[in-house]
Scaffold this active site. Structure first.
Site, short mmCIF file in Angstrom:
data_model
loop_
_atom_site.label_atom_id
_atom_site.label_comp_id
_atom_site.label_asym_id
_atom_site.label_seq_id
_atom_site.Cartn_x
_atom_site.Cartn_y
_atom_site.Cartn_z
N TYR A 198 -10.37 14.38 -5.92
CA TYR A 198 -9.43 13.90 -6.94
C TYR A 198 -8.60 15.05 -7.51
O TYR A 198 -7.37 14.94 -7.61
CB TYR A 198 -10.21 13.20 -8.05
CG TYR A 198 -9.34 12.58 -9.11
CD1 TYR A 198 -8.58 11.45 -8.84
CD2 TYR A 198 -9.30 13.10 -10.40
CE1 TYR A 198 -7.78 10.86 -9.82
CE2 TYR A 198 -8.51 12.53 -11.38
CZ TYR A 198 -7.75 11.41 -11.09
OH TYR A 198 -6.96 10.84 -12.06
N SER A 251 -3.04 14.44 -13.39
CA SER A 251 -4.23 14.31 -14.24
C SER A 251 -4.58 15.70 -14.75
O SER A 251 -4.26 16.71 -14.10
CB SER A 251 -5.40 13.74 -13.43
OG SER A 251 -6.63 13.91 -14.13
N ASP A 286 0.87 -1.17 0.00
CA ASP A 286 0.00 0.00 0.00
C ASP A 286 0.91 1.22 0.00
O ASP A 286 1.77 1.35 0.89
CB ASP A 286 -0.88 -0.02 1.25
CG ASP A 286 -1.94 1.08 1.27
OD1 ASP A 286 -1.65 2.20 0.79
OD2 ASP A 286 -3.05 0.83 1.76
N VAL A 287 0.74 2.11 -0.97
CA VAL A 287 1.65 3.25 -1.09
C VAL A 287 1.60 4.17 0.12
O VAL A 287 2.52 4.99 0.32
CB VAL A 287 1.38 4.05 -2.38
CG1 VAL A 287 1.72 3.23 -3.61
CG2 VAL A 287 -0.05 4.57 -2.43
N LYS A 293 -4.49 15.55 -7.21
CA LYS A 293 -3.62 15.62 -8.38
C LYS A 293 -2.97 17.00 -8.52
O LYS A 293 -1.84 17.13 -9.02
CB LYS A 293 -4.41 15.26 -9.64
CG LYS A 293 -4.88 13.80 -9.67
CD LYS A 293 -3.72 12.82 -9.59
CE LYS A 293 -4.15 11.38 -9.81
NZ LYS A 293 -3.02 10.44 -9.78
#
Length: 254
Positions: free
Chosen positions: A160, A147, A60-61, A164
């Site tokens: 999100y 993104s 898991d990062v 990003k």
């Protein structure tokens, strides 16, 4: 920097989508790839398919311990020359929606995976790369994934887009921090990519998305992301920049 057969590229989210395309590209270039992804059959199966040049390490990062173990594994596998951070999640929701205010934990988990997880990989991979002998002036290269939502965040993308956007904001200071170590840092900001997630969309929705891309009027292919990773690795003067990979797309509000 040209990769050799002893060089390792660590790819988070490497079991599918952009990460899988990157792993396949690394192997095609004759180097080694370390898939870092959540536990599951996809990583195991991909590593088995691609053979001795690929290994899979579940992690898991967000975990310092698990990512450190993956980085150590890369060092045992060969020389860690590059890290590509493709792990990420999308959890849409309006700040104020039909069901009320956006849950803080729902926001937090996106930030922790997409931004904190990315930073976790960058810092630990850079620590290992700093001990490498330079090749063409580089000890290592980090390629992060943002993104177009970082610039054109749509309705329902508060979590999100801000995660990003954080990756975009990390790019230049990380490149400057690591410059004296001979480590370059770049970020790719993809548009709409034809990943497995998109495969389940109705044909009408897909056609509409493709029509919104000026040229070429189609979804991006994961292989095109991997191609750009290769170009970043190869070009020693690319550093501290974000490259949009989007066919000139600018996202509408919804």
């Amino acid at each position: 920097m040209e990769l050799t057969s002893n060089d390792v590229v660590l790819v988070t989210g490497g079991a599918s989508g952009l990460g899988e395309a990157t792993v396949r590209s690394v192997v095609a270039r004759g180097a080694r790839a370390l898939i870092v992804d959540l536990p599951g059959d996809r990583g195991v199966d991909l590593a088995a398919e691609l053979g001795d040049s690929v290994r899979f390490v579940p992690a898991d990062v967000r975990s310092a311990e698990e990512v450190a173990a993956a980085v150590d594994h890369a060092g045992e596998f060969g020389v860690l020359r590059a890290a590509v951070t493709c792990a990420g999640v999308v959890n849409p929701g309006r700040i104020l929606g039909k069901r009320g205010v956006l849950d803080l934990d729902a926001y937090r988990v996106v930030i922790e995976i997409n931004l904190v997880g990315t930073f976790n990989v960058v810092r630990l991979a850079a620590e290992a790369m700093a001990a490498n002998e330079p090749v063409d002036g580089d000890r290592g290269v980090v390629v992060m994934t943002a993104s177009v939502a970082a610039f054109d965040g749509q309705i329902g993308q508060a979590a999100y887009a801000s995660s990003k956007g954080g990756v975009v904001g990390l790019t230049l200071p990380a490149a400057r921090d690591l410059a004296d170590k001979g480590i370059r840092v770049m970020t790719i900001a993809p548009g709409i990519v034809d990943t497995p997630m998109m495969a389940g969309l109705p044909d009408e929705t897909r056609t509409s998305l493709e029509a919104g891309v000026p040229h070429p009027s189609r979804l991006a292919r994961p292989e095109e992301y991997a191609l750009l990773v290769n170009q970043i690795l190869a070009n020693p003067y690319l550093n501290g920049e974000v490259i949009r990979l989007d066919g000139a797309l600018r996202m509408a509000p919804r």
